[in-house]
Design an enzyme around this catalytic site. Structure first.
Site, PDB file in Angstrom:
ATOM      1  N   LYS A  37       0.858  -1.188   0.000  1.00 30.03           N
ATOM      2  CA  LYS A  37       0.000   0.000   0.000  1.00 30.03           C
ATOM      3  C   LYS A  37       0.894   1.239   0.000  1.00 30.03           C
ATOM      4  O   LYS A  37       1.959   1.229   0.645  1.00 30.03           O
ATOM      5  CB  LYS A  37      -0.894  -0.048   1.245  1.00 30.03           C
ATOM      6  CG  LYS A  37      -1.928   1.057   1.359  1.00 30.03           C
ATOM      7  CD  LYS A  37      -2.826   0.812   2.573  1.00 30.03           C
ATOM      8  CE  LYS A  37      -3.911   1.866   2.736  1.00 30.03           C
ATOM      9  NZ  LYS A  37      -4.836   1.568   3.849  1.00 30.03           N
ATOM     10  N   SER A  74      -9.753   1.477   2.639  1.00 27.10           N
ATOM     11  CA  SER A  74      -8.856   2.309   1.865  1.00 27.10           C
ATOM     12  C   SER A  74      -7.753   1.532   1.146  1.00 27.10           C
ATOM     13  O   SER A  74      -7.143   2.078   0.229  1.00 27.10           O
ATOM     14  CB  SER A  74      -8.219   3.361   2.787  1.00 27.10           C
ATOM     15  OG  SER A  74      -7.393   2.724   3.747  1.00 27.10           O
ATOM     16  N   SER A 110      -9.965  -1.095   6.812  1.00 22.79           N
ATOM     17  CA  SER A 110      -9.368  -0.887   5.480  1.00 22.79           C
ATOM     18  C   SER A 110      -8.626  -2.066   4.869  1.00 22.79           C
ATOM     19  O   SER A 110      -8.233  -1.996   3.711  1.00 22.79           O
ATOM     20  CB  SER A 110      -8.422   0.310   5.515  1.00 22.79           C
ATOM     21  OG  SER A 110      -9.186   1.462   5.367  1.00 22.79           O
TER      22      SER A 110
HETATM   23  N1  GLN Z   1     -13.283   3.417   6.118  1.00 22.31           N
HETATM   24  C1  GLN Z   1     -12.754   3.808   7.383  1.00 22.31           C
HETATM   25  C2  GLN Z   1     -12.456   5.276   7.373  1.00 22.31           C
HETATM   26  O1  GLN Z   1     -12.715   5.895   6.421  1.00 22.31           O
HETATM   27  C3  GLN Z   1     -11.555   3.008   7.715  1.00 22.31           C
HETATM   28  C4  GLN Z   1     -10.336   3.470   7.038  1.00 22.31           C
HETATM   29  C5  GLN Z   1      -9.125   2.682   7.418  1.00 22.31           C
HETATM   30  O2  GLN Z   1      -9.214   1.617   8.023  1.00 22.31           O
HETATM   31  N2  GLN Z   1      -7.966   3.229   7.052  1.00 22.31           N
HETATM   32  O3  GLN Z   1     -11.977   5.815   8.310  1.00 22.31           O
END
Ligand code: GLN
Length: 503
Positions: free
Chosen positions: A80, A155, A179
């Site tokens: 990532k 994400s 994410s």
């Molecule tokens: N979708 C969640 C957020 O927007 C989790 C994001 C994540 O785990 N980085 O915060």
């Protein structure tokens, strides 16, 4: 002649060790798959051809010299783009870091490279990991390999999509509120968020420091377990004060039976009105699959789970606001020159560098931490955190793991979810796990009756019992396969053997 995307990480590492094919051949096959498929998927922000080939050649040299090979010898991996890797840019999919070249390498990356993995590139993500669809990347959207008109989730959407499309065998993501697990569910791959502290976060750009955890994606629980062994090999990382010593034997006990173990379900969650009908039906499949392997299903409760979302969207933005303060255009980020004062320069640089969701989170965090507001939101959110952690402790007295939906629906179409609060609501089932800090894993359980899209079930385990959690996940995977619902190792059908990547 086997196609590269049919092979598991274990098969690649074994094949390279036995000289059935070279690490260089595998690296070229992965790079070729990316060239052929990534025009449609757009999982990669950068493809590191030179790094990949030089790492693969080094693996082949070691083999030729009879030197020991690592457990991931020749396995193509993607990282990532919030993970620093010397020789790449680390942009966090943000204009703010568009030009930032890593000056050091994250421990999670180093560990995989030391295990002989081949680094093929950096994957797309929601900007600074804020989001659930990878649509907030400042550069482009990644497409779901199962249906390119749909999002891959986020994400860590690029990492999930790259594994699902058979471009790489494993990938790393980070999970602050879901994410890793949510995009894994959307893309039909396995995604694991270990207990907070199991994997070092040194060198990973921070979002919420009390919530962030690094973990792997793979096309089977076995590949995920193998990657975990590589990630924890070498013990705790002195460069991350939250890193803990864990036993490196995720793969060793993985195939042991879980017969007689107990998995808890929370009836109110399975009946939750936000759950789509096909996902609800998928949960029945997951229960039957576990029972078919001798696991007992018991009812448990997490009484304060309903408050998890509110607590997360207070704690997360507060920590993000403090972490992202460093991006001011001076030390990091894009600088707007010619300003009259430092304050103006900071404001204009940050306004230019951050996209809308990154701004929304930081403004929310700034507000929530303001004196007078803090006691109303931040303090109660931390109290909720304690309640949820205690709820899990009580539930795990009655069961070895909890079975939950992963996401309320399958992957949605681009533009279908535009209201940020609706997007936040998709994290309903993943967030409590980060709040409490324990481990969680999503395993594909089949394709939706109506949409034909992958669905997953989530298993959550007690803190630092990740070995057992992976064993139960592997049991679920076996049960699902024996029912004919989903085979481990599956590549999204449109991309399987898409190019000339035979070994
Ligand atoms: N979708 C969640 C957020 O927007 C989790 C994001 C994540 O785990 N980085 O915060």
């Amino acid at each position: 002649m086997e196609s590269f995307d049919c092979l598991s990480a274990l098969q690649i590492a074994t094949g390279v060790a036995h000289g059935e094919f070279s690490a260089e051949e595998v690296a070229r096959a992965s790079l070729e798959a990316i060239d052929q498929r990534d025009g449609d998927v757009a999982a990669f922000l950068q493809v590191s051809y030179e790094l990949a080939l030089s790492a693969a050649k080094e693996t082949d040299r070691r083999r030729a010299m009879g030197e020991p090979l690592g457990m991931l010898a020749g396995v193509p991996v993607a990282f990532k783009d919030n993970m620093n890797v010397v020789g790449t840019k680390t942009t966090c999919a943000s204009r703010m870091l568009e030009q930032y070249e890593s000056v050091f390498t994250a421990t999670c990356v180093t560990r995989l490279l030391e295990a002989g993995a081949t680094p093929v590139g950096k994957t797309n993500m929601d900007e600074f990991a804020f989001g659930s669809s990878t649509e907030s990347s400042a550069f482009f959207c990644t497409h779901n390999p199962w249906d390119v008109s749909r999002v891959p989730g986020g994400s860590s959407g690029g990492s999930a999509a790259a594994v699902a499309a058979g471009e790489v065998t494993i990938a790393l993501g980070s999970d602050t509120g879901g994410s890793i697990r949510q995009p894994a569910s959307f893309c039909g791959v396995v995604g694991f968020k270990p207990t907070y502290g199991v994997v070092s976060r040194y060198g990973v750009v921070a979002f919420g420091s009390s919530l962030d955890q690094v973990g792997p994606f793979g096309r089977s629980v076995e590949d995920v377990a193998l990657t975990m062994d590589a990630l924890v090999q070498g013990g705790r990382d002195p460069l991350d004060s939250t890193s803990q010593e864990v036993e490196a034997s995720f793969l060793a006990g993985l195939h042991e039976s879980c017969a007689g173990m107990r998995v808890g379900v929370i009836p109110q969650l399975i009946e939750h009105k936000g759950l789509s009908e096909e996902v609800r039906a998928g949960m029945d499949v997951a229960c039957v699959a576990l029972q078919s392997q001798g696991v007992e299903i018991v009812e448990v409760e997490l009484p304060n789970m309903a408050a998890a979302m509110a607590a997360y969207y207070v704690i997360g933005p507060c920590e993000a606001f403090s972490n992202l303060a460093r991006f001011d255009g001076v030390r990091y980020g894009c600088l707007v020159p010619g300003c009259a004062s430092l304050a103006e320069q900071t404001a204009r640089s940050r306004a230019k560098g951050f996209g809308p969701e990154a701004k929304r989170r930081q403004m929310l965090g700034a507000y929530l931490l303001a004196s007078g507001v803090y006691n109303t939101y931040y303090y109660p959110a931390q109290q909720v955190r304690t309640l949820i952690t205690d709820d899990y402790r009580a539930a795990f007295k009655r069961c070895d793991a909890i079975l939950l939906p992963s996401v309320p629906t399958v992957a949605w179409r681009f533009g279908e979810v535009v209201d940020p609060t609706r997007m936040y609501a998709s994290d309903l089932f993943t967030i409590s796990n980060n709040i409490a800090g324990n481990g969680g894993i999503c395993v594909p359980i089949g394709l939706g009756e109506t949409t034909g899209m992958p669905m997953a079930a989530q298993l959550q385990g007690p803190a630092f019992q990740d070995h057992k959690l992976l064993r139960i996940a592997r049991t679920l995977e076996c049960g699902v396969a024996s029912m004919g619902c989903f085979e481990p190792g599956t590549v999204a059908p449109a991309f399987v053997h898409g190019g000339d990547e035979s070994l």
